[in-house]
Design an enzyme around this catalytic site. Sequence first.
Site, short mmCIF file in Angstrom:
data_model
loop_
_atom_site.label_atom_id
_atom_site.label_comp_id
_atom_site.label_asym_id
_atom_site.label_seq_id
_atom_site.Cartn_x
_atom_site.Cartn_y
_atom_site.Cartn_z
N THR A 67 0.82 -1.22 0.00
CA THR A 67 0.00 0.00 0.00
C THR A 67 0.84 1.26 0.00
O THR A 67 0.50 2.26 -0.63
CB THR A 67 -0.94 -0.01 1.22
OG1 THR A 67 -1.82 -1.13 1.13
CG2 THR A 67 -1.77 1.26 1.28
N ASP B 23 -0.42 -7.17 4.53
CA ASP B 23 -1.15 -8.44 4.64
C ASP B 23 -0.25 -9.61 4.98
O ASP B 23 -0.64 -10.49 5.76
CB ASP B 23 -1.91 -8.72 3.35
CG ASP B 23 -3.15 -7.87 3.20
OD1 ASP B 23 -3.58 -7.27 4.21
OD2 ASP B 23 -3.71 -7.80 2.09
N THR C 207 1.96 -10.07 14.48
CA THR C 207 0.86 -10.53 13.64
C THR C 207 -0.03 -9.34 13.31
O THR C 207 -0.11 -8.38 14.07
CB THR C 207 0.05 -11.63 14.35
OG1 THR C 207 -0.86 -12.23 13.42
CG2 THR C 207 -0.71 -11.11 15.55
N ARG D 27 -4.56 -25.51 13.59
CA ARG D 27 -4.98 -24.36 14.41
C ARG D 27 -6.14 -24.81 15.28
O ARG D 27 -7.28 -24.91 14.83
CB ARG D 27 -5.38 -23.18 13.52
CG ARG D 27 -4.25 -22.66 12.66
CD ARG D 27 -4.69 -21.43 11.85
NE ARG D 27 -5.01 -20.31 12.70
CZ ARG D 27 -6.17 -19.67 12.71
NH1 ARG D 27 -7.15 -20.06 11.91
NH2 ARG D 27 -6.38 -18.65 13.51
N GLN E 139 -5.81 -20.90 17.84
CA GLN E 139 -6.52 -19.85 17.11
C GLN E 139 -6.56 -18.55 17.91
O GLN E 139 -6.80 -17.49 17.35
CB GLN E 139 -7.94 -20.31 16.78
CG GLN E 139 -8.00 -21.49 15.84
CD GLN E 139 -9.41 -21.97 15.59
OE1 GLN E 139 -10.36 -21.19 15.57
NE2 GLN E 139 -9.57 -23.27 15.39
#
Length: 329
Positions: free
Chosen positions: A12, A88, A157, A233, A267
């Site tokens: 971006t 991302d 993350t 996960r 998760q």
Amino acid sequence: MKKILLIQTGGTIAMNAKGAGVELDPERWSKVLYEEIPELNEIAEIVTFPLFFEDSSDLNAWHWVKLAGCIEEKYDEFDGFVILHGTDTMAYSASALSFGLKNLGKPVIFTGSQLPMSTIRSDARRNLVNAIELATMDFKEVGICFNDALYRGNRATKLSIGDFDAFGSPNFSPLADIGIQIESLVQEQFGNGNFENVAKYSDEVFVLTAHPNLNPKLLMDLKLDNVCAVILRAFGSGNFCVKGEKSLLPFLDKCRDQDVIIAIVSQADYDSVDLTQYSAGRAALEHGAISGNDLTLEAAVTKLMFLLAHYDSKTDIEQRFQQSLAGEL
């Protein structure tokens, strides 16, 4: 004055706002950079290098190897490196390079933005200025600089799509707090030998997300011929269905019988997998699974990709996966 290499990979920050959308604009990025932030040269001597221009969702191990090769080639010439990258998959790339750049003795700082540099409310300026200054400091690892914080690359993350505070490090404190002054909170070096580029990654990793009513028949029909490791996960501290017809334990047996590694991560973003805490986790251990501890998904994926590319023994890979290589655990 220190010399910093600014590597552009796209994302971006390199886009140009047009109408309702944005698109990569490789022809203008360097010009915009110096028009918008001329004071960058007061921080360091900056050399820009357009390595490639891609949306980060299109990046893969080939790009990580190319990035590591660029840093290796320029390593002796520069005091630090800043990588402009899409948000991302930034945490994947940062994690991959943390394993691939062995005995790193200089800062490698990833940054980007939520809005293109060409837009009036962009966060690009602040992130880039911070990243350049951090790259002049005594960090000896791969980090992600975003919204006035520096995170360890393999601990970070992406947590938000729309906030400027896009990244977090749920289980590890930031490496630096950026206010009026930059306060270094953690400085470590992983390995004491000479710097070495060992970036090589396997694509034989498969990620499986447990969810209620997951049909095990789908998994039992899954061919594992080209899979060497499965990352499961799981819920909470490592739980998943182990009772009745929805039990995933037969799939774990299938993986074990075909010498496929099963690594369990959570998760949940915060805290750690503990396969000894509940009956499901203990069953997973009995059926051949190993714990991902407090690894992020990004670190777990890239670590297994790295280990599979460097070691042949399943036992060696499983042992090293559960050991800290670059502060990821």
